[in-house]
Enzyme design. Structure first.
Site, short mmCIF file in Angstrom:
data_model
loop_
_atom_site.label_atom_id
_atom_site.label_comp_id
_atom_site.label_asym_id
_atom_site.label_seq_id
_atom_site.Cartn_x
_atom_site.Cartn_y
_atom_site.Cartn_z
N HIS A 128 0.84 -1.20 0.00
CA HIS A 128 0.00 0.00 0.00
C HIS A 128 0.87 1.25 0.00
CE1 HIS A 128 -2.53 3.05 2.29
NE2 HIS A 128 -3.21 2.83 1.18
N HIS B 272 -0.34 11.52 -2.31
CA HIS B 272 -1.62 11.18 -1.69
C HIS B 272 -2.46 12.38 -1.28
CE1 HIS B 272 -4.43 9.96 1.50
NE2 HIS B 272 -4.49 8.80 0.87
O1 G3P Z 1 -6.13 1.03 -2.40
C1 G3P Z 1 -6.91 1.55 -1.43
C2 G3P Z 1 -6.27 2.62 -0.59
O2 G3P Z 1 -5.08 3.07 -1.16
C3 G3P Z 1 -7.23 3.72 -0.41
O3 G3P Z 1 -6.88 4.59 0.59
O4 G3P Z 1 -6.34 6.90 1.15
O5 G3P Z 1 -4.58 5.16 1.21
O6 G3P Z 1 -5.45 5.96 -0.96
P1 G3P Z 1 -5.76 5.68 0.48
MG MG Z 2 -4.35 4.69 -2.33
#
Ligand code: G3P
Ligand code: MG
Length: 243
Positions: A10, A52
């Site tokens: 992630h 992000h």
């Molecule tokens: O892939 C799902 C996840 O990345 C969504 O949350 O806010 O970390 O982009 P975020």
């Molecule tokens: Mg994400």
């Protein structure tokens, strides 16, 4: 039929390396990840980059918005030192740099369309155009994902061959209609909010199912027992060891 991996990094591997950097992709790969999720926004001059937040502050210290900052100025920032001193000097990568990094290693991207406020359509378009023009889907699978339905619709229309994932923190009442309209292959939901019943409904409807962001191996195991195919995690090595 699109196949999710068991575990996916992630934002790279955001628990052990600065998020959305090439160092993060490298460390996710070193921890065994074949698939890596990252977020893509547009710079002020419209270049897709890995990032992000709307604001640059948290990960670069710069008090400005991504949407106001051209790539040339983003290049002067560093996005690693906030995480740990050994990552000092890590830049904000462009989408193309990240894809080349993965492609050279035969790894798969899960590219999240992460629009700044009001930028869903241009961000979706930029991601779709780069993926459609650049990624060799016939050799290495890839995904485009988004919370934003407009962004996903643009990806569906401009890069129809790249499989799509519909993101929801909590399941929306109309998830069936939305996933069908957007022609998604998989559905990714916040692990904290994924009940056994919703997991079963999603699997029964024929979708791949991923849960994010799950950093506790015991929780990952419970989700897998509910039918979750893929755990999206900041700590891929820890999850892999615990499963
Ligand atoms: O892939 C799902 C996840 O990345 C969504 O949350 O806010 O970390 O982009 P975020
Ligand atoms: Mg994400």
């Amino acid at each position: 039929m699109f196949q999710l991996p068991r575990i996916m990094g992630h934002r790279g591997a955001a628990g052990v390396a600065p998020e959305n950097t090439l160092a993060g992709l490298r460390i996710a790969a070193e921890q065994g990840m074949q698939w890596i999720e990252f977020d893509v926004m547009l710079s002020g001059d419209g270049v897709p980059v890995l990032f992000h937040d709307d604001s640059l502050k948290r990960t670069t210290g710069c008090d400005a918005l991504m949407a106001d900052t051209p790539l040339a100025d983003l290049r002067k920032l560093e996005a690693g030192a906030w995480f740990a001193p050994e990552f000092a000097g890590e830049p904000i990568p462009t989408l193309e740099e990240a894809l080349r990094f993965l492609l050279d290693r035969g790894l798969s991207p899960n590219v999240e369309i992460k629009p700044s406020r009001g930028k869903a359509v241009p961000t979706g378009r930029a991601v779709a155009e780069v993926m459609a023009g650049f990624w060799p889907l016939e050799r290495i699978p890839a995904l485009i994902c988004a919370f934003d339905r407009e962004g996903l619709a643009v990806a569906r229309d401009l890069a129809p061959k790249v499989p799509r994932a519909f993101l929801m923190r909590r399941p929306h009442r109309d998830w069936r209609a939305a996933a069908k309209t957007l022609k998604c292959s998989t559905i990714h939901i916040g692990g904290r909010w994924l009940s056994a019943r919703v997991a079963r409904d999603i699997k029964d409807a024929g979708y791949g199912l991923a849960a994010f962001t799950v950093n506790d191996p015991a929780h990952a195991k419970r989700l897998i027992a509910r039918g979750v195919d893929c755990i999206i995690t900041d700590v891929p090595g820890k999850i892999a060891a615990g499963l």
